[in-house]
Design an enzyme around this catalytic site. Structure first.
Site, PDB file in Angstrom:
ATOM      1  N   GLY A 140       0.723  -1.078  -0.058  1.00  0.00           N
ATOM      2  CA  GLY A 140       0.214  -0.052  -0.105  1.00  0.00           C
ATOM      3  C   GLY A 140       0.873   1.163   0.126  1.00  0.00           C
ATOM      4  N   TRP A 165      -7.682  -4.224   1.855  1.00  0.00           N
ATOM      5  CA  TRP A 165      -7.771  -3.334   3.185  1.00  0.00           C
ATOM      6  C   TRP A 165      -8.816  -2.286   2.889  1.00  0.00           C
ATOM      7  N   ILE A 166     -10.052  -2.420   2.426  1.00  0.00           N
ATOM      8  CA  ILE A 166     -10.896  -1.194   2.113  1.00  0.00           C
ATOM      9  C   ILE A 166     -11.806  -0.976   3.129  1.00  0.00           C
ATOM     10  N   GLU A 367      -3.498   5.136   5.696  1.00  0.00           N
ATOM     11  CA  GLU A 367      -3.552   6.586   5.448  1.00  0.00           C
ATOM     12  C   GLU A 367      -1.929   7.158   5.475  1.00  0.00           C
ATOM     13  N   THR A 369       1.795   4.970   6.353  1.00  0.00           N
ATOM     14  CA  THR A 369       2.572   4.553   7.555  1.00  0.00           C
ATOM     15  C   THR A 369       3.288   5.722   8.226  1.00  0.00           C
TER      16      THR A 369
HETATM   17  P1  TGC Z   1       4.253  12.870  -4.474  1.00  0.00           P
HETATM   18  O1  TGC Z   1       5.376  13.299  -5.230  1.00  0.00           O
HETATM   19  O2  TGC Z   1       3.981  13.026  -3.223  1.00  0.00           O
HETATM   20  O3  TGC Z   1       2.993  13.650  -5.270  1.00  0.00           O
HETATM   21  C1  TGC Z   1       2.512  13.108  -6.787  1.00  0.00           C
HETATM   22  C2  TGC Z   1       2.067  14.450  -7.332  1.00  0.00           C
HETATM   23  O4  TGC Z   1       0.907  14.612  -6.553  1.00  0.00           O
HETATM   24  C3  TGC Z   1       0.808  15.828  -5.879  1.00  0.00           C
HETATM   25  N1  TGC Z   1      -0.024  15.983  -4.536  1.00  0.00           N
HETATM   26  C4  TGC Z   1      -0.834  16.505  -4.476  1.00  0.00           C
HETATM   27  N2  TGC Z   1      -1.637  17.362  -5.364  1.00  0.00           N
HETATM   28  C5  TGC Z   1      -2.997  17.920  -4.896  1.00  0.00           C
HETATM   29  N3  TGC Z   1      -3.335  17.825  -3.551  1.00  0.00           N
HETATM   30  C6  TGC Z   1      -2.600  17.165  -2.594  1.00  0.00           C
HETATM   31  N4  TGC Z   1      -2.849  16.855  -1.284  1.00  0.00           N
HETATM   32  C7  TGC Z   1      -1.532  16.281  -3.072  1.00  0.00           C
HETATM   33  N5  TGC Z   1      -0.415  15.574  -2.571  1.00  0.00           N
HETATM   34  C8  TGC Z   1       0.343  15.291  -3.491  1.00  0.00           C
HETATM   35  C9  TGC Z   1       2.094  16.209  -5.738  1.00  0.00           C
HETATM   36  O5  TGC Z   1       2.347  17.654  -5.665  1.00  0.00           O
HETATM   37  C10 TGC Z   1       2.654  15.557  -7.072  1.00  0.00           C
HETATM   38  O6  TGC Z   1       2.504  16.341  -8.074  1.00  0.00           O
HETATM   39  P2  TGC Z   1       3.519  16.928  -9.198  1.00  0.00           P
HETATM   40  O7  TGC Z   1       2.975  17.796 -10.244  1.00  0.00           O
HETATM   41  O8  TGC Z   1       4.798  17.304  -8.518  1.00  0.00           O
HETATM   42  O9  TGC Z   1       3.706  15.491  -9.806  1.00  0.00           O
HETATM   43  O10 TGC Z   1       3.941  11.291  -4.969  1.00  0.00           O
HETATM   44  P3  TGC Z   1       4.837  10.299  -4.801  1.00  0.00           P
HETATM   45  O11 TGC Z   1       4.372   9.248  -5.747  1.00  0.00           O
HETATM   46  O12 TGC Z   1       6.366  10.452  -4.601  1.00  0.00           O
HETATM   47  O13 TGC Z   1       4.219   9.669  -3.190  1.00  0.00           O
HETATM   48  C11 TGC Z   1       4.983   8.803  -2.577  1.00  0.00           C
HETATM   49  C12 TGC Z   1       4.373   8.939  -1.318  1.00  0.00           C
HETATM   50  C13 TGC Z   1       5.043   7.476  -0.583  1.00  0.00           C
HETATM   51  C14 TGC Z   1       4.175   9.941  -0.637  1.00  0.00           C
HETATM   52  C15 TGC Z   1       2.658   8.345  -1.481  1.00  0.00           C
HETATM   53  O14 TGC Z   1       2.835   7.261  -2.455  1.00  0.00           O
HETATM   54  C16 TGC Z   1       1.914   7.929  -0.403  1.00  0.00           C
HETATM   55  O15 TGC Z   1       1.299   8.649   0.256  1.00  0.00           O
HETATM   56  N6  TGC Z   1       1.801   6.575  -0.092  1.00  0.00           N
HETATM   57  C17 TGC Z   1       1.041   5.987   1.005  1.00  0.00           C
HETATM   58  C18 TGC Z   1      -0.129   5.687   0.376  1.00  0.00           C
HETATM   59  C19 TGC Z   1      -1.321   5.640   1.331  1.00  0.00           C
HETATM   60  O16 TGC Z   1      -1.590   6.442   2.277  1.00  0.00           O
HETATM   61  N7  TGC Z   1      -2.445   5.014   0.796  1.00  0.00           N
HETATM   62  C20 TGC Z   1      -3.600   5.128   1.874  1.00  0.00           C
HETATM   63  C21 TGC Z   1      -4.824   4.461   1.217  1.00  0.00           C
HETATM   64  S1  TGC Z   1      -6.048   5.053   1.859  1.00  0.00           S
HETATM   65  C22 TGC Z   1      -6.476   4.458   3.470  1.00  0.00           C
HETATM   66  O17 TGC Z   1      -5.525   4.050   3.875  1.00  0.00           O
HETATM   67  C23 TGC Z   1      -7.683   4.720   4.299  1.00  0.00           C
HETATM   68  S2  TGC Z   1      -8.020   4.245   5.514  1.00  0.00           S
HETATM   69  C24 TGC Z   1      -9.117   5.220   5.994  1.00  0.00           C
HETATM   70  C25 TGC Z   1      -9.872   4.994   7.089  1.00  0.00           C
HETATM   71  O18 TGC Z   1     -10.426   3.818   7.454  1.00  0.00           O
HETATM   72  O19 TGC Z   1      -9.966   6.076   7.993  1.00  0.00           O
HETATM   73  P1  FAD Z   2       3.606  -1.869   3.129  1.00  0.00           P
HETATM   74  O1  FAD Z   2       3.424  -0.697   2.526  1.00  0.00           O
HETATM   75  O2  FAD Z   2       3.887  -3.259   2.598  1.00  0.00           O
HETATM   76  O3  FAD Z   2       4.569  -1.308   4.405  1.00  0.00           O
HETATM   77  C1  FAD Z   2       4.902  -2.422   5.244  1.00  0.00           C
HETATM   78  C2  FAD Z   2       6.235  -1.754   6.048  1.00  0.00           C
HETATM   79  O4  FAD Z   2       7.321  -1.252   5.342  1.00  0.00           O
HETATM   80  C3  FAD Z   2       5.662  -0.410   6.821  1.00  0.00           C
HETATM   81  O5  FAD Z   2       6.100  -0.431   8.094  1.00  0.00           O
HETATM   82  C4  FAD Z   2       6.066   0.646   6.095  1.00  0.00           C
HETATM   83  O6  FAD Z   2       6.179   1.878   6.634  1.00  0.00           O
HETATM   84  C5  FAD Z   2       7.571  -0.011   5.573  1.00  0.00           C
HETATM   85  N1  FAD Z   2       7.911   0.871   4.432  1.00  0.00           N
HETATM   86  C6  FAD Z   2       7.352   1.014   3.237  1.00  0.00           C
HETATM   87  N2  FAD Z   2       8.066   1.430   2.128  1.00  0.00           N
HETATM   88  C7  FAD Z   2       9.198   2.035   2.740  1.00  0.00           C
HETATM   89  C8  FAD Z   2      10.433   2.697   2.616  1.00  0.00           C
HETATM   90  N3  FAD Z   2      10.472   3.161   1.455  1.00  0.00           N
HETATM   91  N4  FAD Z   2      11.440   2.809   3.598  1.00  0.00           N
HETATM   92  C9  FAD Z   2      11.067   2.391   4.937  1.00  0.00           C
HETATM   93  N5  FAD Z   2      10.295   1.525   5.027  1.00  0.00           N
HETATM   94  C10 FAD Z   2       8.938   1.419   4.196  1.00  0.00           C
HETATM   95  N6  FAD Z   2      -6.496   1.387   1.590  1.00  0.00           N
HETATM   96  C11 FAD Z   2      -7.353   1.991   1.098  1.00  0.00           C
HETATM   97  O7  FAD Z   2      -6.965   2.172  -0.295  1.00  0.00           O
HETATM   98  N7  FAD Z   2      -8.334   2.308   1.256  1.00  0.00           N
HETATM   99  C12 FAD Z   2      -9.112   1.971   2.388  1.00  0.00           C
HETATM  100  O8  FAD Z   2     -10.097   2.388   2.797  1.00  0.00           O
HETATM  101  C13 FAD Z   2      -8.262   1.621   3.430  1.00  0.00           C
HETATM  102  N8  FAD Z   2      -8.572   1.144   4.731  1.00  0.00           N
HETATM  103  C14 FAD Z   2      -7.653   0.346   5.659  1.00  0.00           C
HETATM  104  C15 FAD Z   2      -8.433  -0.172   6.872  1.00  0.00           C
HETATM  105  C16 FAD Z   2      -7.528  -0.651   7.656  1.00  0.00           C
HETATM  106  C17 FAD Z   2      -7.872  -1.534   8.978  1.00  0.00           C
HETATM  107  C18 FAD Z   2      -6.079  -1.138   7.445  1.00  0.00           C
HETATM  108  C19 FAD Z   2      -5.325  -1.871   8.128  1.00  0.00           C
HETATM  109  C20 FAD Z   2      -5.582  -0.586   6.082  1.00  0.00           C
HETATM  110  C21 FAD Z   2      -6.366   0.063   5.235  1.00  0.00           C
HETATM  111  N9  FAD Z   2      -5.689   0.655   4.014  1.00  0.00           N
HETATM  112  C22 FAD Z   2      -6.630   1.197   3.259  1.00  0.00           C
HETATM  113  C23 FAD Z   2      -4.545   0.097   3.367  1.00  0.00           C
HETATM  114  C24 FAD Z   2      -3.589   1.120   4.384  1.00  0.00           C
HETATM  115  O9  FAD Z   2      -3.774   2.504   3.708  1.00  0.00           O
HETATM  116  C25 FAD Z   2      -2.194   0.383   3.922  1.00  0.00           C
HETATM  117  O10 FAD Z   2      -2.202  -0.661   4.801  1.00  0.00           O
HETATM  118  C26 FAD Z   2      -1.153   1.143   4.151  1.00  0.00           C
HETATM  119  O11 FAD Z   2      -0.791   2.351   3.145  1.00  0.00           O
HETATM  120  C27 FAD Z   2       0.304   0.446   4.201  1.00  0.00           C
HETATM  121  O12 FAD Z   2       0.384  -0.428   3.269  1.00  0.00           O
HETATM  122  P2  FAD Z   2       0.947  -1.970   3.480  1.00  0.00           P
HETATM  123  O13 FAD Z   2      -0.108  -2.504   4.344  1.00  0.00           O
HETATM  124  O14 FAD Z   2       0.742  -2.631   2.031  1.00  0.00           O
HETATM  125  O15 FAD Z   2       2.104  -1.785   4.035  1.00  0.00           O
END
Ligand code: TGC
Ligand code: FAD
Length: 387
Positions: A140, A165-166, A367, A369
Site C-alpha cells: 500500500g 484493506w478497504i 493513510e 504509515t
Molecule cells: P508525490 O510526489 O508526493 O505526489 C505526486 C503528485 O501529487 C501531488 N500531490 C497533491 N496534489 C494535490 N493535492 C494533494 N494533497 C497532493 N499531494 C500530493 C504532488 O504535488 C505531485 O504532483 P507533481 O505535479 O509534482 O507530480 O507522490 P509520490 O508518488 O512521490 O508519493 C509517494 C508517497 C509514498 C508519499 C505516496 O505514494 C503515499 O502517500 N503513499 C502512502 C499511500 C497511502 O497513504 N495510502 C492510503 C490508502 S487509503 C487508506 O488508507 C484509507 S484508511 C481510511 C480510514 O479507514 O479512515
Molecule cells: P507496506 O506498504 O507493505 O509497508 C510495510 C512496512 O514497510 C511499513 O512499516 C512501512 O512503513 C514500511 N515501508 C514501506 N516503504 C518503505 C520505505 N521506502 N522505507 C522504509 N520503510 C518502508 N487502503 C485503501 O486504499 N482504502 C481504505 O479504505 C483502507 N482502509 C484500511 C483499513 C485498515 C484497517 C487497514 C489496516 C488498512 C487500510 N488501507 C486502506 C490500507 C492502508 O492504507 C495500507 O495498509 C497502508 O498504506 C500500508 O500499506 P501496506 O499495508 O501494504 O504496508
C-alpha cells in the site's frame, strides 16, 4: 463529554461559537449512542450500522461540502467531529473519514454534475455508502505500483484486478476505484451490482473490530464512460489530494482516542490505592499523566493551527504528514501507557484504553504509515526522495 479540565492550552477559548456547538452536539451523540454499544460491536467484530442515520441527521457526512444536502462546515468543525467520534472509537471516525473525505470529497471535487447529483445527497443522508479503493495486497505504501487496470472498450472501460484493506467495502454501494489506464492512474465509480464486481469482508482482525474492512474484486467489470471521474488528472495527484483531507481529520481524531485514555487513566489512578496512597499521588505516575497531557496538548495545538490554515486555503500535504505522524504517535503512546497504568484491569473490555490502543495500531498504519510521513517530511527538508 470532552473533559475541559484536560484542555491545558485553552483550545476551547480559540473556537468560534458554531465550532463549539458542533463539538458539543457530536460529544453528546457519542456519549448517548456510541459509548453504550461500542464495546459489544468491538467484541462481536461488527459495524454499528444503526449509527449511520443519526450521524447523517447531525450533518456529519460530507460536512465540509457546500450544497448537495451537506452541512458546509469549516475545517475546524470537521476536525472536532473527528475528535469526538474517535473519543468513542476509531471505527466510527474511520467510517466518517471514508464517507466524507475519501468518497464524497472526490465526487464533489472531480465528479461531473450528474455524478454529484446521483451520489452526494444520498451519501449525506447515509442512505448510500462509499468506499475508496487504492491499496492492493502487494503493497500500500507505493500505490503507483498497482495491478488494477482499466482498458477502453468502445465507449466503456473494462476493469480487472483487486483492492485490499478497504474500509466500508462490505457495506458500500459505490467504490471509488483507482486503476491504471494507458495514460496513467484514473478514478472510477463502481456500483454494487455491476457484473464482475464483488466484495469480501476481512474477518478476524484484532484492530478496528467495529469497522467493516474488506477486499474489492474486479473481473472484467464494464464501466461506462459516465462513471469515470472526469475532473481528476492522470496520476496520483487526485487520490493523494483525497488522502490529505482524510489524514487531516485523522490528526484530530486520534487525539479524541488519546483524551479518552487519559480520562480513564486519571479516574483509575486517583481511585486505586497502592502502598497506602492513591496511585495518582505518586511522582512516577504523575509524570506519566503529565506526559500524556503534554502529548495531547501539543497535538491539539498543531491540529488547530493546520485547520485554520486549511480554512484559509494554504494547508500543504507535508504539514498534514507532520500532523498525522505526530498525533498518531502521541495517541498510541498515550493509549499504551494508559493501558499499563490500569495494570491487569487494563486488558479488560470494561476499560477503553486497550480497545483504543488496538485500534490505533491500524490508524498509525493506514493513510500512510508513520515511515511514509517521516520520509515525506524529510523529502521536503532535504529535497532528496528516499522512498
Ligand atoms: P508525490 O510526489 O508526493 O505526489 C505526486 C503528485 O501529487 C501531488 N500531490 C497533491 N496534489 C494535490 N493535492 C494533494 N494533497 C497532493 N499531494 C500530493 C504532488 O504535488 C505531485 O504532483 P507533481 O505535479 O509534482 O507530480 O507522490 P509520490 O508518488 O512521490 O508519493 C509517494 C508517497 C509514498 C508519499 C505516496 O505514494 C503515499 O502517500 N503513499 C502512502 C499511500 C497511502 O497513504 N495510502 C492510503 C490508502 S487509503 C487508506 O488508507 C484509507 S484508511 C481510511 C480510514 O479507514 O479512515
Ligand atoms: P507496506 O506498504 O507493505 O509497508 C510495510 C512496512 O514497510 C511499513 O512499516 C512501512 O512503513 C514500511 N515501508 C514501506 N516503504 C518503505 C520505505 N521506502 N522505507 C522504509 N520503510 C518502508 N487502503 C485503501 O486504499 N482504502 C481504505 O479504505 C483502507 N482502509 C484500511 C483499513 C485498515 C484497517 C487497514 C489496516 C488498512 C487500510 N488501507 C486502506 C490500507 C492502508 O492504507 C495500507 O495498509 C497502508 O498504506 C500500508 O500499506 P501496506 O499495508 O501494504 O504496508
Amino acid at each position: 463529554m470532552t473533559n475541559e479540565g484536560l484542555d491545558i492550552v485553552g483550545i476551547n477559548d480559540e473556537l468560534q461559537d458554531e465550532e463549539r456547538l458542533v463539538r458539543d452536539s457530536v460529544a453528546r451523540f457519542v456519549d448517548a449512542e456510541v459509548l453504550p454499544v461500542i464495546g459489544r460491536h468491538f467484541a462481536d467484530h461488527s459495524f454499528p450500522k444503526d449509527l449511520i442515520a443519526p450521524m447523517a441527521r447531525l450533518g456529519l457526512l460530507g460536512s465540509s461540502i457546500d450544497g448537495y444536502g451537506c452541512a458546509g462546515l469549516n475545517a475546524v468543525s470537521y476536525g472536532l467531529i473527528c475528535q469526538e467520534l474517535e473519543r468513542g472509537d476509531s471505527a466510527i471516525r474511520s467510517f466518517v473519514s471514508v464517507q466524507s473525505s475519501l468518497c464524497m470529497y472526490p465526487i464533489f471535487t472531480y465528479g461531473s454534475e450528474a455524478q454529484k447529483l446521483q451520489w452526494l445527497p444520498g451519501m449525506a443522508k447515509g442512505e448510500l455508502i462509499g468506499c475508496f479503493g487504492l491499496t492492493e495486497s502487494h503493497g500500500g505504501s507505493d500505490p503507483l505500483n498497482m495491478n488494477t487496470t482499466a482498458r477502453r472498450r468502445g465507449g466503456d472501460w473494462v476493469i480487472n484486478g483487486s483492492k485490499m484493506w478497504i474500509t466500508n467495502a462490505p457495506i458500500a454501494d459505490v467504490a471509488i476505484v483507482w486503476a491504471l489506464t494507458e495514460e496513467g492512474v484514473r478514478g472510477f465509480l463502481l456500483e454494487r451490482g455491476m457484473p464482475g464486481f464483488t466484495t469480501q469482508e476481512i474477518e478476524r482482525k484484532f484492530s478496528l473490530r467495529a469497522s467493516a474492512t474488506g477486499a474489492l474484486f474486479f473481473d472484467n467489470v464494464v464501466v461506462p464512460e459516465a462513471n469515470l471521474l472526469p475532473g481528476s488528472s492522470v496520476g496520483l495527484k487526485a487520490p493523494l489530494s483525497c488522502l490529505t483531507q482524510a489524514r487531516f481529520g485523522i490528526s484530530w481524531g486520534v487525539l479524541g482516542a488519546a483524551q479518552a485514555c487519559l480520562d480513564e487513566a486519571l479516574r483509575y489512578t486517583k481511585e486505586r490505592v497502592m502502598f497506602g496512597r492513591s496511585l495518582a499521588a505518586t511522582q512516577a505516575v504523575q509524570i506519566r499523566l503529565a506526559e500524556m497531557a503534554r502529548k495531547i496538548a501539543v497535538g491539539q495545538t498543531l491540529s488547530l493551527q493546520l485547520a485554520r490554515r486549511k480554512d484559509r486555503g494554504i494547508l500543504t500535504p507535508v504539514q498534514v504528514s507532520l500532523a498525522k505522524w505526530n498525533n498518531c504517535r502521541a495517541a498510541i503512546d498515550v493509549a499504551r501507557d494508559a493501558r499499563d497504568l490500569l495494570g491487569g484491569a487494563g486488558i479488560l473490555a470494561e476499560y477503553a484504553p486497550i480497545r483504543h490502543a488496538l485500534n490505533l495500531e491500524s490508524v498509525i498504519t493506514y493513510e500512510g504509515t508513520e515511515t511514509v510521513h517521516q520520509l515525506s517530511l524529510a523529502r521536503a527538508l532535504t529535497g532528496l526522495n528516499a522512498f
